[in-house]
Design an enzyme around this catalytic site. Structure first.
Site, PDB file in Angstrom:
ATOM      1  N   PHE A 105      -1.443  45.222  98.732  1.00  0.00           N
ATOM      2  CA  PHE A 105      -0.658  44.054  98.331  1.00  0.00           C
ATOM      3  C   PHE A 105      -1.530  42.946  97.772  1.00  0.00           C
ATOM      4  O   PHE A 105      -1.172  41.780  97.851  1.00  0.00           O
ATOM      5  CB  PHE A 105       0.204  43.538  99.498  1.00  0.00           C
ATOM      6  CG  PHE A 105       1.059  44.602 100.113  1.00  0.00           C
ATOM      7  CD1 PHE A 105       2.077  45.191  99.386  1.00  0.00           C
ATOM      8  CD2 PHE A 105       0.856  45.026 101.413  1.00  0.00           C
ATOM      9  CE1 PHE A 105       2.863  46.191  99.932  1.00  0.00           C
ATOM     10  CE2 PHE A 105       1.628  46.027 101.971  1.00  0.00           C
ATOM     11  CZ  PHE A 105       2.634  46.613 101.229  1.00  0.00           C
ATOM     12  N   THR A 141       1.505  53.562  96.019  1.00  0.00           N
ATOM     13  CA  THR A 141       2.540  53.439  94.990  1.00  0.00           C
ATOM     14  C   THR A 141       2.837  54.763  94.303  1.00  0.00           C
ATOM     15  O   THR A 141       3.869  54.887  93.654  1.00  0.00           O
ATOM     16  CB  THR A 141       2.074  52.447  93.910  1.00  0.00           C
ATOM     17  OG1 THR A 141       0.740  52.805  93.532  1.00  0.00           O
ATOM     18  CG2 THR A 141       2.071  51.031  94.433  1.00  0.00           C
ATOM     19  N   GLN A 191       9.186  51.491  94.480  1.00  0.00           N
ATOM     20  CA  GLN A 191       8.516  50.235  94.148  1.00  0.00           C
ATOM     21  C   GLN A 191       9.541  49.102  94.044  1.00  0.00           C
ATOM     22  O   GLN A 191       9.309  47.994  94.517  1.00  0.00           O
ATOM     23  CB  GLN A 191       7.751  50.397  92.827  1.00  0.00           C
ATOM     24  CG  GLN A 191       6.824  49.254  92.493  1.00  0.00           C
ATOM     25  CD  GLN A 191       5.621  49.172  93.427  1.00  0.00           C
ATOM     26  OE1 GLN A 191       5.345  50.100  94.184  1.00  0.00           O
ATOM     27  NE2 GLN A 191       4.928  48.049  93.391  1.00  0.00           N
ATOM     28  N   GLY A 246       4.344  47.654  88.778  1.00  0.00           N
ATOM     29  CA  GLY A 246       4.083  47.298  90.179  1.00  0.00           C
ATOM     30  C   GLY A 246       4.676  45.984  90.613  1.00  0.00           C
ATOM     31  O   GLY A 246       5.330  45.898  91.647  1.00  0.00           O
ATOM     32  N   GLU A 247       4.447  44.935  89.834  1.00  0.00           N
ATOM     33  CA  GLU A 247       4.787  43.603  90.321  1.00  0.00           C
ATOM     34  C   GLU A 247       6.142  43.093  89.865  1.00  0.00           C
ATOM     35  O   GLU A 247       6.658  42.126  90.419  1.00  0.00           O
ATOM     36  CB  GLU A 247       3.689  42.623  89.887  1.00  0.00           C
ATOM     37  CG  GLU A 247       2.379  42.882  90.598  1.00  0.00           C
ATOM     38  CD  GLU A 247       1.206  42.307  89.840  1.00  0.00           C
ATOM     39  OE1 GLU A 247       0.631  41.327  90.319  1.00  0.00           O
ATOM     40  OE2 GLU A 247       0.865  42.833  88.760  1.00  0.00           O
TER      41      GLU A 247
END
Ligand SMILES: Cc1cc2nc3c(=O)[nH]c(=O)nc-3n(C[C@H](O)[C@H](O)[C@H](O)COP(=O)(O)OP(=O)(O)OC[C@H]3O[C@@H](n4cnc5c(N)ncnc54)[C@H](O)[C@@H]3O)c2cc1C
Ligand code: SF4
Lengths: 326, 732
Positions: B236, B464, B628, B694-695
């Protein structure tokens, strides 16, 4: 954690004999004790494992439900007699911790779990309860979770147990055994107010073993319920909680017993709030009066003033349920 | 038809190893003769160490060394260029820069003995009162020099003119608290020296950075430092930069002459690998009557430490996302006696929260539906760079999300929707995050004589799904089945890759795998068409396709030959390593819709329903992509409703450094989450049409929840987290 000796006791008398040594400590489920030891909050040279003592049963006898001190939270919570006759107890247990913890944790250990005050839980911080005279950083520090009633200028920690709140409302009695023999301690006198000795938490003497808890079975107890308000949906201690036993005839409150969690250093029974209800109709005005009586002596700090309205709202919410269920 | 290897919801290839315990994480590394280090942390937030009494600890059983600034070797401070962001190494001098800074290190033969001895180290301080409250020191705010996350004072157009021309202006102040990563696996270093050669098993999101930092700290050549990180239990962002504990572990291992393992405790992790810094944000957003934005002014003030001024809560969405000619984004810092902040799962969530919440406020001022407001300000270009996005189906996300959620049934009036026991609110927001624009990665593809492929790259798998999607990409390009391809990562001996960070793994590492696999495939095709005995003999290479483990003529698929036959005849393996090529900038977007329930008596907010529709280009794996998206949403629930790290204002110390004081969501806080994807390839992607993702999923959700709370109650809670005390205060 420092090295310690470990003995498993098979009989209460033997456990009590071993615990006469002040360096010894009982361990039941270990769900609180081991955390405290690993964090260096407590050090004990000798652990006496009492989890195998024959004190894990639940029985009904003589108008009481008798709970063994080593009964597990999970077992008691789903016990038929407990669910039917003491719903507030079952609900309070299920509102506590998580299934994994409840599967390990004993009732006796639950009553003796220590405060979650974060200053207390970190041995490198000052804390009067852990280290008498070192000071109480919560007074002028972060006290969102701290007591609004019953605290002192030496300590404003809250007692974290949900079970103890329910047992206080139910007027239960703690049974114990010590070198001097067995005795009974009413819940009302089990926890000590912090005063200027916050490190003295209960009426238990050195090495005194809790053997069981007796709960009177009454009509009042059968109509009881628990409400827990917390910062997430589950697996969290109470911000405030209410155990309410109320018996109505028509609209009128015949009997009421109210105990609160999350607001005081011990489970907080409010006779003032009860008196504001008994003999009166259960309506918005009397509920408000009960809430006002509850917090009359409240002494909130910088970050916990919200508990004053919140506990009143929780009370009104739970009393409203009685009104609706009538 | 050949079966496509990408897109399918393939289960994680490392799943079985993880659930059976076969996966060996850094702390599980079996290193002969390993010993154990325990850190002793400063209990004051500011001042100096005046004395350290190590006599008791040194004499304790099993102790191999007790290290303080007086006897630890001097170490070179690695540079920020290798992601060593902290500007000092602890245990090198007597200065205390923040509480929870290592002041001593105890090494013993067992962990228990090291722990016990660490309790015997007596540290004396000359303490000074710390300053740790952002609100108290707002007057000290300054604009630091630019570091890695965009200009700190960014201007385009004329904001004053844009605001003056606006029909409506929303002026808001939003605040977000300090937060921590709380990866399940804490940071771990196991360091072993063999002469001048150092091997480190590390829980890191960037083995290359760790390798470089260790080379710098100890003056070692690259070939003398090997870093291994085969599995991560989450990161993270905590394990993105390289932190002092890694260097310190290697240093004490060298001094005691034994391998040393260090596992940070949960509490130590709260001061050892960064946090999301507290923010105070002021926004002024102006719009014309039709909703078109005329100006955005966004000033973010955030905590930094005494020793660094890296600002990690970047206002990226303000600069990039919406079509708006006049934008000013200012990023300010306030120095406090706290550790430095760092990347925390989607660092832009804090600024996205304030921007998307303010847009919601603006939609009410304008009397315009919040979805419509966003559609009207949609842009096909990156507003900061002026470059067109490779593709952007954000409007389609709004449309599909609104439909799946049932948005058209929403009564926009606050407090208008109820159920039996409470208030119902519906809110939405845009999700957006850059994905790429970062250094490239290389990979090696080796095709064996049995026709199977092994791919290696020095990347990491945060959990992930890197192992899985890289294998899918390799298989797709090579035309092999998944089981015919193996992908290895987490070893600095492999070709270097960019960190597992910044949503860059697919565009950076994925592209490296695609390039290497393409070149390797072409070599196999060349063999097949050159071999007189091959059914493909004489064909033009560009007429040959691959799939299902075979090579075949595109126009006549029955003319085919297996990889295995071609390679067996070749008799030698083929190996290709791709060059690292800078990964192009991508922008992955989406729309999030949320329903909350608010208990008007107790003030509890519960998220009841969530819909997310995302455009991340082509979806490589619907299962890992959905995970995700769900994970981002869950963290966002925590961000909005319960997470905050509390620092005692007098002691300057964190009082919630554990999972019982710091509340992350539990299952009961999380509703069913409806996730779907546009799933159209981005033509600019170097990774088969896929972008990083991812974000993106966490952005948007926090504001959508806050906006739903407003819709339910008619009150804006502009200070996170939205706990029941704030709701009650607003409602009474
Ligand atoms: C993550 C977490 C969340 C929790 N959440 C809640 C919650 O929401 N609500 C709640 O009420 N509780 C909660 N708890 C506390 C939990 O219920 C207690 O830890 C548990 O009940 C303690 O029981 P135990 O048997 O494990 O006690 P132990 O940890 O074994 O012992 C605790 C103490 O009691 C003493 N002791 C134990 N039994 C006896 C006895 N028979 N006679 C004399 N002394 C004895 C021990 O010496 C020790 O000092 C939580 C705990 C955890 C770890
Ligand atoms: S409130 Fe009580 S337990 Fe908490 S720091 Fe003060 S004295 Fe210690």
């Amino acid at each position: 954690m420092d090295a310690f000796a470990y003995t498993r006791a098979d009989q209460p008398e033997r456990a009590v004999r071993l615990a006469a040594d002040p360096r010894a400590r009982y361990i039941a489920g270990g769900t609180d004790l081991l955390n405290l030891m690993k964090d260096g909050v407590q050090r004990h040279d000798h652990l006496i494992d009492i989890s195998a003592l024959p004190l894990a049963d639940v029985r009904e006898s003589g108008g009481r439900i008798r709970l063994g001190a080593l009964s597990r939270m999970s077992d008691v919570a789903v016990h038929q007699a407990v669910r039917r006759r003491l719903p507030v107890l079952s609900q309070a247990l299920l509102a506590g911790a998580s299934p994994q913890v409840r599967n390990m944790a004993s009732l006796g250990g639950n009553l003796l779990q220590r405060t979650r005050c974060w200053y207390f839980r970190d041995p490198t911080m000052p804390c009067n309860r852990r280290e008498p005279g070192s000071g109480c950083p919560a007074l002028d520090g972060l006290n969102r979770w701290h007591a609004i009633v019953g605290g002192s200028d030496h300590c404003i920690a809250v007692h974290p147990s949900d079970l103890a709140v329910a047992l206080t409302a139910l007027d239960a009695t703690v049974r114990t055994l010590s070198a001097e023999g067995p005795r009974e301690i009413p819940m009302a006198g089990f926890y000590l107010p912090p005063g200027d000795t916050p490190h003295l938490e209960t009426a238990l003497r050195q090495g005194e073993l809790i053997t069981g808890i007796d709960v009177p079975v009454t009509e009042l107890a059968a109509g009881s319920t628990y409400l827990k308000v917390r910062d997430r949906a589950t697996f969290e201690f109470a911000v405030v909680s209410v155990a309410a036993l109320v018996r109505l005839r028509g609209e009128e409150v015949r009997e009421a017993r109210l105990a609160f969690g999350g607001i005081a250093p011990r489970p907080w029974r409010s006779e003032a709030a009860e008196q504001a209800l008994i003999g009166r109709p259960l309506n918005a005005a009397t509920i408000e009066a009960a809430g006002a009586a509850l917090v009359r002596d409240a002494r909130p700090r910088a970050h916990n003033a919200f508990k004053v309205p919140l506990v009143q709202r929780a009370l009104s919410d739970i009393l409203g349920q009685f009104g609706r269920n009538r | 038809m050949t079966e496509s290897q990408v897109g399918r919801p393939v289960s994680r290839v490392d799943g079985v190893a993880k659930v059976t315990g076969a996966a060996r994480y850094a702390a599980d590394a079996e290193v002969r003769g390993v010993t154990h280090a325990v850190l002793v942390m400063s209990t004051v937030a500011r001042g100096r160490v005046t004395a350290v009494d190590t006599a008791g600890a040194s004499a304790a059983p099993g102790v191999l060394g007790v290290f303080t600034h007086q006897n630890l070797a001097r170490l070179a401070l690695p540079s920020p260029a290798v992601a060593f962001l902290k500007r000092f190494l602890p245990v090198q001098d007597d200065l205390i820069r923040h509480a929870g800074q290592p002041v001593a290190i105890v090494v013993a033969d067992t962990l228990e003995r090291a722990q016990q001895a660490s309790g015997l180290v007596g540290v004396s301080y000359r303490a000074e009162p710390p300053r740790v409250v952002l609100a108290d020191d707002m007057g000290e705010a300054y604009i630091p020099p630019q570091t890695n996350d965009g200009a700190n004072d960014y201007v385009r157009g004329d904001v004053a003119a844009g605001l003056a021309a606006a029909h409506a202006v929303a002026e808001t102040t939003y605040t977000t608290p300090m937060q921590h990563h709380n990866a399940l696996e804490p940071s771990v270093t196991v360091a072993a020296w063999d002469g001048d050669r150092l091997t480190v098993h590390e829980s890191t999101q960037g083995i290359s950075n760790t390798q470089n930092a260790l080379m710098q700290a100890f003056g070692l050549a690259r070939e003398n430092v090997r870093v291994l990180s085969p599995y991560l239990g989450g990161g993270f962002g905590a394990k993105g930069p390289v932190w002092p504990h890694t260097v310190l572990t290697a240093a004490v291992a060298r001094q005691v002459g034994r391998p040393v393992k260090l596992v940070l405790t949960r509490a130590q992790a709260y001061t050892s690998n960064g946090h999301r810094a507290e923010t105070h944000q002021v926004l002024r957003v102006g719009a014309a009557r039709d909703g078109r934005l005329t100006a955005i002014q966004h000033t973010v003030t955030q905590q930094v430490s005494r020793t660094e001024d890296a600002l990690l809560n970047s206002s990226e969405p303000t600069r990039i996302l919406y079509a708006c000619p006049n934008v000013r984004s200012t990023q300010q810092a306030v120095r406090l006696d706290l550790p430095m902040g760092s990347f925390v799962r989607s660092p832009e969530t804090a600024t996205s929260h304030a921007l998307e919440s303010t847009l919601d406020e603006l939609s009410y001022t304008l009397g315009l539906d919040p979805v419509e407001l966003r559609v009207r300000n949609w842009s096909a270009t990156n507003q900061e760079s002026g470059e067109r996005h490779g593709s952007s189906y954000l409007r389609e996300c709004y449309e599909r999300g609104a439909e799946r959620f049932g948005w058209s049934r929403r009564d926009p009036r606050p407090g208008s929707m109820r159920d039996r026991d409470g208030l119902i609110g519906w809110g939405m927001a845009t999700a957006a995050h850059t994905a790429g624009g970062r250094p490239g990665s290389s990979a090696t593809v080796t095709i064996g004589v049995d026709g199977t492929a092994r791919i290696r790259s020095g990347t990491q798998d945060l959990g992930t799904g890197t192992y899985t999607v890289m294998r899918q990409l390799g298989a797709e390009v090579l035309g092999l089945r998944l089981r015919g391809v193996r992908f290895d990562l987490g070893d600095s001996a492999f070709p270097a890759a960019f960190a597992s960070a910044a949503s860059a793994t697919v565009p950076s590492v994925g592209a490296g795998v695609v390039r290497a696999a393409t070149a390797a495939r072409d070599r196999v095709i060349a063999l097949a068409v050159a071999d007189p005995d091959s059914p493909l003999h004489g064909a033009a290479p560009d007429q040959v396709s691959v799939g299902d483990g075979d090579l075949f003529l595109t126009e006549r698929p029955s003319r085919r030959v297996g990889y295995r036959q071609v390679m067996r005849r070749h008799g030698r393996l083929i190996e290709v390593t791709s060059e690292a090529v800078f990964a192009p900038m991508g922008y992955s977007v989406g729309a999030t819709f949320v329903e909350v329930h608010v208990d008007p008596v107790l003030g509890r907010v519960q998220v009841r329903r969530m819909v997310g529709v995302f455009d991340c280009g082509r979806v490589l794996n619907h299962r890992t992509a959905r995970s995700q998206a769900i994970g981002g949403a869950i963290w966002a629930i925590g961000f909005t409703l319960s997470e905050h790290t509390l620092v005692d204002p007098n002691l300057g110390r964190i009082v919630t450094p554990n999972l019982s004081g710091y509340l992350v969501p539990v299952n009961a806080d999380v509703p069913d989450i409806d996730v779907s994807f546009i799933d159209k390839p981005d033509p600019s992607s170097p990774a088969l049409g896929a972008r990083g993702f991812g974000e993106t999923p966490m952005t948007g959700v926090t504001a959508a929840i806050g906006n739903a709370v407003y819709h339910a109650t008619g009150h804006r809670i502009r200070d996170l987290p939205i706990t029941q005390d704030k709701i009650i205060a607003a409602l009474s």
